[in-house]
Structures are given as structure tokens and as C-alpha cells.
Design a protein around this motif. Structure first.
Motif, PDB file in Angstrom:
ATOM      1  N   ALA A 225       0.738  -1.354  -0.160  1.00 42.11           N
ATOM      2  CA  ALA A 225       0.100   0.006   0.007  1.00 42.11           C
ATOM      3  C   ALA A 225       0.638   1.209  -0.065  1.00 42.11           C
ATOM      4  N   GLU A 226       2.123   1.177   0.384  1.00 47.07           N
ATOM      5  CA  GLU A 226       3.008   2.257   0.571  1.00 47.07           C
ATOM      6  C   GLU A 226       3.896   2.496  -0.818  1.00 47.07           C
ATOM      7  N   SER A 227       3.688   1.342  -1.513  1.00 44.40           N
ATOM      8  CA  SER A 227       4.549   1.404  -2.716  1.00 44.40           C
ATOM      9  C   SER A 227       4.234   2.137  -3.896  1.00 44.40           C
ATOM     10  N   PRO A 228       4.963   2.300  -4.801  1.00 41.10           N
ATOM     11  CA  PRO A 228       4.464   3.066  -6.073  1.00 41.10           C
ATOM     12  C   PRO A 228       3.528   2.193  -7.092  1.00 41.10           C
ATOM     13  N   PHE A 229       3.344   0.826  -6.486  1.00 37.73           N
ATOM     14  CA  PHE A 229       2.463   0.062  -7.364  1.00 37.73           C
ATOM     15  C   PHE A 229       1.181   0.383  -6.848  1.00 37.73           C
ATOM     16  N   ALA A 230       0.727   0.984  -5.761  1.00 36.71           N
ATOM     17  CA  ALA A 230      -0.489   0.758  -4.934  1.00 36.71           C
ATOM     18  C   ALA A 230      -0.763   2.494  -5.579  1.00 36.71           C
TER      19      ALA A 230
END
Length: 88
Positions: free
Chosen positions: A26-31
Motif C-alpha cells: 500500500a505504501e509502494s508506487p505500485f498502489a
């Protein structure tokens, strides 16, 4: 993963690991819906490249490069606009 973490049959130690992974995701660029991620094909001897503009990491099968092909013949578009490639 979220469903697996939510069901009662999941053991607590596995639930904790799943929730930790989901929180990290959730804290990554993917989300992040505003994040810009690019995909493409890069032919290089190296698996990863980094410069002042960012980083590129390769993944996937190491397949031989296809032989170059000639461009598709171009025909005028039906609307009278610029030519377009056939079959695209």
C-alpha cells in the motif's frame, strides 16, 4: 491476499505476514494511482541499469532477439488522413 488475510481459517502467523505484505504494498508506487510506471523491451547485457533519471530492472525469460523485419506497407486511411500501417 487480502481475502486470505481476512478469512478465519488463516493461521495468525500467516495472517500477520500477509497483512505486513499488504501494508508494504500500500505504501509502494505500485498502489499509487498517480505513479508513472513504464514498461517496454530493452536489449542489454545487464539485468539492471541506473542513471540520474532513475532505474530500469529487467525480468522475464532470456530469449534470443527476433530477426529484424521490414516495416508494414503503408496505405492511405479511409478518412483521407495520413497513411496508416496495415494490420494495426
Amino acid at each position: 491476499m487480502a481475502l486470505r488475510a481476512a478469512v478465519a481459517s488463516t493461521r495468525p502467523e500467516r495472517r500477520d505476514r500477509l497483512l505486513a505484505l499488504l501494508e508494504m504494498w500500500a505504501e509502494s508506487p505500485f498502489a499509487d494511482p498517480a505513479a508513472r510506471l513504464r514498461t517496454g523491451i530493452v536489449v542489454t547485457e545487464r539485468a539492471a541499469v541506473r542513471d540520474e533519471r532513475g532505474a530500469a530492472v529487467g525480468s522475464g525469460l532470456n530469449r534470443p532477439r527476433p530477426a529484424p523485419t521490414s516495416p508494414a506497407p503503408r496505405t492511405p486511411s479511409a478518412a483521407g488522413g495520413p497513411p496508416c500501417a496495415q494490420g494495426r
